[in-house]
Design a protein around this motif. Sequence first.
Motif, short mmCIF file in Angstrom:
data_model
loop_
_atom_site.label_atom_id
_atom_site.label_comp_id
_atom_site.label_asym_id
_atom_site.label_seq_id
_atom_site.Cartn_x
_atom_site.Cartn_y
_atom_site.Cartn_z
N LYS A 180 0.75 -1.41 -0.05
CA LYS A 180 0.10 -0.67 -0.07
C LYS A 180 1.03 1.19 -0.26
N ASN A 181 0.43 2.52 -0.64
CA ASN A 181 1.15 3.47 -0.13
C ASN A 181 0.36 4.51 0.79
N PRO A 182 1.42 4.48 1.12
CA PRO A 182 1.17 4.93 2.99
C PRO A 182 0.04 6.64 2.52
N LYS A 183 0.64 7.52 1.74
CA LYS A 183 -0.02 8.43 1.77
C LYS A 183 -1.05 8.23 0.99
N THR A 184 -1.63 7.18 0.03
CA THR A 184 -3.46 6.72 -0.17
C THR A 184 -4.16 6.04 -0.08
N LEU A 185 -3.19 5.08 0.41
CA LEU A 185 -3.61 3.59 1.36
C LEU A 185 -3.83 3.06 -0.07
N ALA A 186 -4.01 3.59 -1.08
CA ALA A 186 -4.37 3.18 -2.67
C ALA A 186 -2.71 1.45 -2.36
N PHE A 187 -3.48 0.25 -3.05
CA PHE A 187 -2.20 -0.40 -3.80
C PHE A 187 -1.81 -0.45 -4.70
N GLU A 188 -0.49 -0.59 -4.61
CA GLU A 188 0.77 -0.93 -5.64
C GLU A 188 1.26 -1.78 -6.04
N ILE A 189 1.49 -2.15 -7.48
CA ILE A 189 1.89 -3.46 -8.06
C ILE A 189 3.31 -2.62 -8.79
N LYS A 190 4.78 -3.06 -8.41
CA LYS A 190 5.87 -2.24 -9.00
C LYS A 190 6.27 -3.69 -9.82
N ILE A 191 6.78 -3.44 -10.89
CA ILE A 191 7.25 -4.62 -11.88
C ILE A 191 8.18 -4.06 -12.71
N ASN A 192 9.53 -4.27 -12.05
CA ASN A 192 10.55 -4.44 -12.47
C ASN A 192 11.44 -5.21 -13.77
N THR A 193 11.77 -4.65 -14.86
CA THR A 193 12.27 -5.69 -15.77
C THR A 193 13.76 -5.52 -15.95
#
Length: 216
Positions: A180-193
């Motif tokens: 979760k983003n602590p500012k917005t509490l929205a979920f974030e999916i991070k993908i690194n390639t």
Amino acid sequence: MKKVTILAAMAIAAISLTSCDWQSAVHSIADSAMGKEKPNYDYNKGVVGSEAGDYDAVYQKILEKHNISNDTLDLYKVKSEFSKPAYCTVIAEGLTDKSKNLITGYNASYSKDNLHYLSSGQMIIKTSEGKRAKYDDYKEILFSYADVKPLIDKVPDLIKGVKEKENGAETYVRSWEIQKNPKTLAFEIKINTIGNDPTKVIGKTYHFDAQGNPIK
């Protein structure tokens, strides 16, 4: 959310965090092995989670090996990593005891012909005054597996889309994670390639609300 501090075990680091300035805490480098198995995994698929059900199966095994109930685990982050040719790590960071305020990393580590279940360093949550934070101070950034499962189900299609966009023969997913983003509490999916240049990591972040709907 009150200002809190997460301290890594073994005094490796102390990071002050506020509701608008959260950072990843540093884990202890000391891991304890919990048995060894044959991986029974096709490394040609790449990172665990590239196909539907992959992460779920390993996650349930992690809970079993660590004798953790899914009903009592508050998650902080779920993550999966891959390095060529045959190295994978599946990670679940979470809180199993609200009274202790310790976030622990529970891992399944694949290395060629071996699979180890590990427990990495604990992160201690404290207030800015140096006292242990109360669960209510940070509970908004935690989530259940049921909460995050719809997002994990989206990961295979997101990975496919990222790889198609990169359009490189050597492109592969180095890692993905959800928290979760602590500012917005929205979920974030991070993908690194990683593409044709192995020294260059390309990151992409997707934002979702609590119901799993994309946030533009």
